[in-house]
Design a protein around this motif. Structure first.
Motif, PDB file in Angstrom:
ATOM      1  N   GLU A   1       0.782  -1.241   0.000  1.00  0.00           N
ATOM      2  CA  GLU A   1       0.000   0.000   0.000  1.00  0.00           C
ATOM      3  C   GLU A   1       0.813   1.289   0.000  1.00  0.00           C
ATOM      4  OE1 GLU A   1       0.307  -1.576   4.240  1.00  0.00           O
ATOM      5  OE2 GLU A   1      -0.172  -2.424   2.270  1.00  0.00           O
ATOM      6  N   HIS A   2       1.964   1.338   0.703  1.00  0.00           N
ATOM      7  CA  HIS A   2       2.711   2.596   0.785  1.00  0.00           C
ATOM      8  C   HIS A   2       3.346   2.967  -0.552  1.00  0.00           C
ATOM      9  CE1 HIS A   2       3.299   1.757   5.397  1.00  0.00           C
ATOM     10  NE2 HIS A   2       2.032   1.931   5.049  1.00  0.00           N
ATOM     11  N   VAL A   3       3.824   1.964  -1.281  1.00  0.00           N
ATOM     12  CA  VAL A   3       4.397   2.196  -2.607  1.00  0.00           C
ATOM     13  C   VAL A   3       3.313   2.657  -3.585  1.00  0.00           C
ATOM     14  CG1 VAL A   3       5.470   1.065  -4.591  1.00  0.00           C
ATOM     15  CG2 VAL A   3       6.300   0.593  -2.283  1.00  0.00           C
ATOM     16  N   LEU A   4       2.168   1.970  -3.576  1.00  0.00           N
ATOM     17  CA  LEU A   4       1.083   2.317  -4.498  1.00  0.00           C
ATOM     18  C   LEU A   4       0.533   3.706  -4.204  1.00  0.00           C
ATOM     19  CD1 LEU A   4      -0.800  -1.107  -4.645  1.00  0.00           C
ATOM     20  CD2 LEU A   4       0.793  -0.161  -6.327  1.00  0.00           C
ATOM     21  N   ALA A   5       0.470   4.079  -2.927  1.00  0.00           N
ATOM     22  CA  ALA A   5      -0.012   5.412  -2.572  1.00  0.00           C
ATOM     23  C   ALA A   5       0.906   6.489  -3.147  1.00  0.00           C
ATOM     24  CB  ALA A   5      -0.105   5.552  -1.058  1.00  0.00           C
ATOM     25  N   ALA A   6       2.209   6.263  -3.102  1.00  0.00           N
ATOM     26  CA  ALA A   6       3.156   7.232  -3.659  1.00  0.00           C
ATOM     27  C   ALA A   6       2.944   7.409  -5.156  1.00  0.00           C
ATOM     28  CB  ALA A   6       4.588   6.781  -3.378  1.00  0.00           C
ATOM     29  N   LEU A   7       2.705   6.309  -5.868  1.00  0.00           N
ATOM     30  CA  LEU A   7       2.493   6.381  -7.318  1.00  0.00           C
ATOM     31  C   LEU A   7       1.237   7.166  -7.659  1.00  0.00           C
ATOM     32  CD1 LEU A   7       3.495   2.702  -8.083  1.00  0.00           C
ATOM     33  CD2 LEU A   7       4.706   4.723  -8.914  1.00  0.00           C
TER      34      LEU A   7
ATOM     35  N   VAL B   1     -10.262  12.425  -0.767  1.00  0.00           N
ATOM     36  CA  VAL B   1     -10.367  11.384   0.256  1.00  0.00           C
ATOM     37  C   VAL B   1     -10.462  12.031   1.635  1.00  0.00           C
ATOM     38  CG1 VAL B   1      -9.346   9.309   1.265  1.00  0.00           C
ATOM     39  CG2 VAL B   1      -8.959   9.826  -1.158  1.00  0.00           C
ATOM     40  N   THR B   2     -11.400  11.544   2.444  1.00  0.00           N
ATOM     41  CA  THR B   2     -11.515  11.928   3.848  1.00  0.00           C
ATOM     42  C   THR B   2     -11.519  10.670   4.694  1.00  0.00           C
ATOM     43  OG1 THR B   2     -12.711  14.001   3.463  1.00  0.00           O
ATOM     44  CG2 THR B   2     -13.037  12.957   5.597  1.00  0.00           C
ATOM     45  N   THR B   3     -10.728  10.667   5.765  1.00  0.00           N
ATOM     46  CA  THR B   3     -10.730   9.528   6.686  1.00  0.00           C
ATOM     47  C   THR B   3     -11.089   9.998   8.091  1.00  0.00           C
ATOM     48  OG1 THR B   3      -8.343   9.798   7.026  1.00  0.00           O
ATOM     49  CG2 THR B   3      -9.035   8.163   5.425  1.00  0.00           C
ATOM     50  N   MET B   4     -11.828   9.143   8.772  1.00  0.00           N
ATOM     51  CA  MET B   4     -12.219   9.402  10.160  1.00  0.00           C
ATOM     52  C   MET B   4     -11.865   8.155  10.958  1.00  0.00           C
ATOM     53  SD  MET B   4     -15.919  11.157   9.356  1.00  0.00           S
ATOM     54  CE  MET B   4     -16.326   9.889   8.154  1.00  0.00           C
ATOM     55  N   VAL B   5     -11.013   8.307  11.977  1.00  0.00           N
ATOM     56  CA  VAL B   5     -10.578   7.142  12.745  1.00  0.00           C
ATOM     57  C   VAL B   5     -10.978   7.290  14.206  1.00  0.00           C
ATOM     58  CG1 VAL B   5      -8.648   6.702  11.195  1.00  0.00           C
ATOM     59  CG2 VAL B   5      -8.284   8.118  13.195  1.00  0.00           C
ATOM     60  N   ASP B   6     -11.367   6.196  14.789  1.00  0.00           N
ATOM     61  CA  ASP B   6     -11.725   6.154  16.208  1.00  0.00           C
ATOM     62  C   ASP B   6     -11.458   4.738  16.699  1.00  0.00           C
ATOM     63  OD1 ASP B   6     -12.718   6.296  18.727  1.00  0.00           O
ATOM     64  OD2 ASP B   6     -14.781   6.797  18.162  1.00  0.00           O
TER      65      ASP B   6
ATOM     66  N   GLU C   1      -8.111  17.174  -0.369  1.00  0.00           N
ATOM     67  CA  GLU C   1      -9.040  17.676  -1.384  1.00  0.00           C
ATOM     68  C   GLU C   1      -8.434  17.669  -2.776  1.00  0.00           C
ATOM     69  OE1 GLU C   1     -10.490  21.475  -0.170  1.00  0.00           O
ATOM     70  OE2 GLU C   1     -11.743  20.644   1.436  1.00  0.00           O
ATOM     71  N   LYS C   2      -7.111  17.783  -2.855  1.00  0.00           N
ATOM     72  CA  LYS C   2      -6.421  17.758  -4.147  1.00  0.00           C
ATOM     73  C   LYS C   2      -5.289  16.742  -4.090  1.00  0.00           C
ATOM     74  CE  LYS C   2      -5.324  22.071  -4.091  1.00  0.00           C
ATOM     75  NZ  LYS C   2      -4.724  23.377  -4.499  1.00  0.00           N
ATOM     76  N   MET C   3      -5.259  15.819  -5.034  1.00  0.00           N
ATOM     77  CA  MET C   3      -4.216  14.803  -5.018  1.00  0.00           C
ATOM     78  C   MET C   3      -2.839  15.433  -5.185  1.00  0.00           C
ATOM     79  SD  MET C   3      -4.259  11.611  -4.310  1.00  0.00           S
ATOM     80  CE  MET C   3      -6.052  11.589  -4.355  1.00  0.00           C
ATOM     81  N   SER C   4      -2.769  16.626  -5.766  1.00  0.00           N
ATOM     82  CA  SER C   4      -1.490  17.312  -5.916  1.00  0.00           C
ATOM     83  C   SER C   4      -0.892  17.711  -4.566  1.00  0.00           C
ATOM     84  CB  SER C   4      -1.649  18.556  -6.801  1.00  0.00           C
ATOM     85  OG  SER C   4      -2.627  19.440  -6.254  1.00  0.00           O
ATOM     86  N   ASP C   5      -1.696  17.689  -3.495  1.00  0.00           N
ATOM     87  CA  ASP C   5      -1.192  18.007  -2.155  1.00  0.00           C
ATOM     88  C   ASP C   5      -0.705  16.766  -1.410  1.00  0.00           C
ATOM     89  OD1 ASP C   5      -1.743  20.709  -2.452  1.00  0.00           O
ATOM     90  OD2 ASP C   5      -3.752  20.545  -1.578  1.00  0.00           O
ATOM     91  N   PHE C   6      -0.748  15.607  -2.048  1.00  0.00           N
ATOM     92  CA  PHE C   6      -0.350  14.369  -1.374  1.00  0.00           C
ATOM     93  C   PHE C   6       1.079  14.459  -0.838  1.00  0.00           C
ATOM     94  CE2 PHE C   6       1.767  10.232  -1.408  1.00  0.00           C
ATOM     95  CZ  PHE C   6       0.891   9.458  -0.660  1.00  0.00           C
ATOM     96  N   LYS C   7       1.981  14.965  -1.650  1.00  0.00           N
ATOM     97  CA  LYS C   7       3.392  15.018  -1.263  1.00  0.00           C
ATOM     98  C   LYS C   7       3.589  15.804   0.030  1.00  0.00           C
ATOM     99  CE  LYS C   7       7.809  16.980  -2.743  1.00  0.00           C
ATOM    100  NZ  LYS C   7       8.519  17.726  -3.813  1.00  0.00           N
ATOM    101  N   THR C   8       2.946  16.956   0.141  1.00  0.00           N
ATOM    102  CA  THR C   8       3.181  17.828   1.296  1.00  0.00           C
ATOM    103  C   THR C   8       2.296  17.498   2.488  1.00  0.00           C
ATOM    104  OG1 THR C   8       1.627  19.441   0.354  1.00  0.00           O
ATOM    105  CG2 THR C   8       3.979  19.738  -0.140  1.00  0.00           C
ATOM    106  N   GLU C   9       1.106  16.939   2.251  1.00  0.00           N
ATOM    107  CA  GLU C   9       0.141  16.757   3.333  1.00  0.00           C
ATOM    108  C   GLU C   9       0.057  15.328   3.877  1.00  0.00           C
ATOM    109  OE1 GLU C   9      -1.605  19.246   4.756  1.00  0.00           O
ATOM    110  OE2 GLU C   9      -0.472  20.621   3.467  1.00  0.00           O
TER     111      GLU C   9
ATOM    112  N   LYS D   1      -3.808   6.700   7.723  1.00  0.00           N
ATOM    113  CA  LYS D   1      -4.955   5.897   7.274  1.00  0.00           C
ATOM    114  C   LYS D   1      -5.440   6.376   5.911  1.00  0.00           C
ATOM    115  CE  LYS D   1      -5.712   2.728  10.392  1.00  0.00           C
ATOM    116  NZ  LYS D   1      -5.659   1.302  10.027  1.00  0.00           N
ATOM    117  N   LEU D   2      -5.368   7.690   5.676  1.00  0.00           N
ATOM    118  CA  LEU D   2      -5.739   8.233   4.367  1.00  0.00           C
ATOM    119  C   LEU D   2      -4.748   7.740   3.310  1.00  0.00           C
ATOM    120  CD1 LEU D   2      -6.962  11.865   3.770  1.00  0.00           C
ATOM    121  CD2 LEU D   2      -5.525  10.714   2.098  1.00  0.00           C
ATOM    122  N   LEU D   3      -3.467   7.731   3.657  1.00  0.00           N
ATOM    123  CA  LEU D   3      -2.441   7.187   2.755  1.00  0.00           C
ATOM    124  C   LEU D   3      -2.749   5.740   2.397  1.00  0.00           C
ATOM    125  CD1 LEU D   3       1.398   7.635   3.293  1.00  0.00           C
ATOM    126  CD2 LEU D   3       0.449   5.402   2.759  1.00  0.00           C
ATOM    127  N   ASP D   4      -3.112   4.946   3.406  1.00  0.00           N
ATOM    128  CA  ASP D   4      -3.450   3.537   3.166  1.00  0.00           C
ATOM    129  C   ASP D   4      -4.649   3.404   2.234  1.00  0.00           C
ATOM    130  OD1 ASP D   4      -1.411   2.500   4.696  1.00  0.00           O
ATOM    131  OD2 ASP D   4      -2.643   2.181   6.477  1.00  0.00           O
TER     132      ASP D   4
END
Length: 467
Positions: free
Chosen positions: A78-84, A157-162, A176-184, A262-265
């Motif tokens: 999952e971590h590799v695929l999320a980066a791609l 993508v929005t994640t809510m964990v409890d 909200e924007k996939m272009s923010d994945f790297k920084t956020e 969890k959002l990354l996953d």
């Protein structure tokens, strides 16, 4: 506006340790051709087998998303695929000399850095995007975990964990924007609770972990004996619990780093759909099981829609060929001529139309009290439409006949009755060679797929005979 597919410009490699195996792993990202998607290649095994990043290959979601094809496994994909996905890449081959990618620091950060170092380039082919038009959900009743996707203008993508623990509490994260994945999102590290960690260590299931690649939330009292075991496992002279409830040697990047991971996953697991989606994903208490089950559900819907996707044509437009022109090319004549118009014709496809009326001669004897067009005649009509395609490749089509060689995967989905307008679409599966035409044919009516078949036919120069 169409979006081009992307791959990387050059190969790039990383070396690290596998979280669960403790093995040193050498991993290489390589450019891949259009429509290749993501795939893993095990160079440590005979034949160097390849496993596509496909939800149907998910066999286990304990401690990560694990794939298996023909006995060959890939763990924690999952971590590799999320980066791609986070870098807007479509086609890459991931080569490994071990069963799992290196864990690095437990995030996607180092994979993102390597991919950016390799460079990202556009390809000629257009990206296929599955646009969410209706609400789609999957719920795991056992855990209460649920994922929903709703229509949106982009992939969000929005994640809510409890987890029901005071030390972690309830957290949310949104991209909200996939272009923010790297920084956020990319730097958000994996995490574990102390009670899970103890179990994993006891069973020898976390050989490559240390305090630099996993956040450990202390959700119970630590006995002196347990502390000694942890110190030994992590090769630390001493350990302690910080005031925020995590083991020391790590500082959280953000207060909601767990929700961000969890959002990354979720992004990594949904990459297994095999196609980019346009919609807003809302994941409540996500985990690898619910993520991958949801990916399988979406992938199944995409396959079903592809099979039954109804092309839209203006039936009132001037046809490319009317029935007179069709009869100049085909030897068939009424009542056995089953194509009225040709709307489109290219080197690789043809679209024809048949208006089904109560005056069709076959209705006289085929269920006259409840007239239904025979399935075999639907196939014949598709074949006649395909005949236009193959005969258009010769300068004197009137001197040729088209003969069936075989039919495969013939399916009838809906009844065809008087008043229906049939639309036939035939596409070449392979180029026409030596007069042999191999094509996929579909028949549509009332906005639905009514029949389909894979057909092979041959044109033969034999003037004066009829099929």
């Amino acid at each position: 506006m169409p979006v081009k597919q992307k791959t990387i410009a050059n190969e790039v490699s990383l070396t690290g340790v596998g979280l669960h195996t403790g093995l040193e792993v050498h991993m290489t990202f390589s450019p891949a051709p259009p429509n290749h998607g993501f795939a893993f290649k095990r160079v440590d095994l005979e034949g160097e087998p390849i496993i596509e990043a496909d939800a149907n290959y998910v066999v286990n979601t304990q401690r990560g998303t694990n794939l298996e094809k023909n006995g060959v496994k890939i763990q924690t994909s999952e971590h590799v695929l999320a980066a791609l996905v986070g870098l807007d890449i479509d086609n890459v081959l991931i080569t490994l000399n071990a069963p799992e990618p290196p864990i690095m620091d437990g995030s996607s950060k180092y994979f993102v850095q390597a991919l950016e170092e390799a460079g990202i380039v556009e390809q000629e082919a257009e990206r296929e995007i599955y646009v969410i038009k209706d609400v789609i959900s999957y719920r795991d009743e056992a855990t209460g975990s649920e994922i929903t996707v709703i229509p949106a203008d982009s992939y969000q993508v929005t994640t809510m964990v409890d987890f029901g623990t005071m030390v972690l509490g309830t957290q949310n994260a949104t991209l909200e924007k996939m272009s923010d994945f790297k920084t956020e999102i990319a730097a958000a590290r994996t995490f574990s609770f102390l009670h899970e960690l103890e179990m994993l260590l006891e069973h020898g299931l976390i050989k490559g972990g240390d305090l630099n690649n996993a956040i450990v939330y202390v959700d119970k009292e630590i006995s002196p004996d347990t502390m000694k075991k942890l110190e030994k496992a992590f090769n630390k002279a001493s350990l302690s619990v910080k005031p925020n409830g995590i083991l020391d040697n790590l500082t959280l990047h953000q207060p909601n780093e767990a929700a961000r991971h969890k959002l990354l996953d979720v992004i990594g697991d949904l990459a297994l759909i095999g196609m980019r989606i346009q919609g807003k994903v809302i994941a409540n208490k996500p985990g690898h099981f619910v993520n991958t089950q949801f990916a399988k559900k979406i992938a199944k819907l995409i396959r079903a829609e592809k099979r039954s996707k109804v092309p839209v044509y203006d039936l009132h437009q001037e046809p490319l060929m009317d029935v007179k022109k069709i009869m100049n090319m085909l030897p068939h004549r009424p009542p056995f001529l089953l194509v009225d118009k040709i709307l489109e014709l290219s080197d690789s496809h043809v679209v024809g139309v048949k208006n089904v009326t109560m005056n069709e001669p076959f209705f006289v004897g085929h269920f006259p009290g409840a007239p239904v067009m025979p399935g075999v005649l639907q196939v014949e009509a598709m074949a006649q439409t395909g005949g236009i395609l193959v005969l258009s490749t010769v300068p004197d089509p009137e001197n040729y006949l088209t003969f069936f060689m075989k039919m495969d995967n013939v399916k009838f989905k809906q009844q065809v009755v008087p008043g229906d307008t049939l639309i036939f679409k035939c596409d070449l599966i392979s180029p026409i060679r030596r007069g042999i035409c191999h094509m996929q044919a579909y028949a549509y009516a009332n906005g639905k797929l009514v029949s389909e078949a894979e057909m092979m036919a041959q044109i033969v120069k034999t003037k004066g005979k009829e099929e």
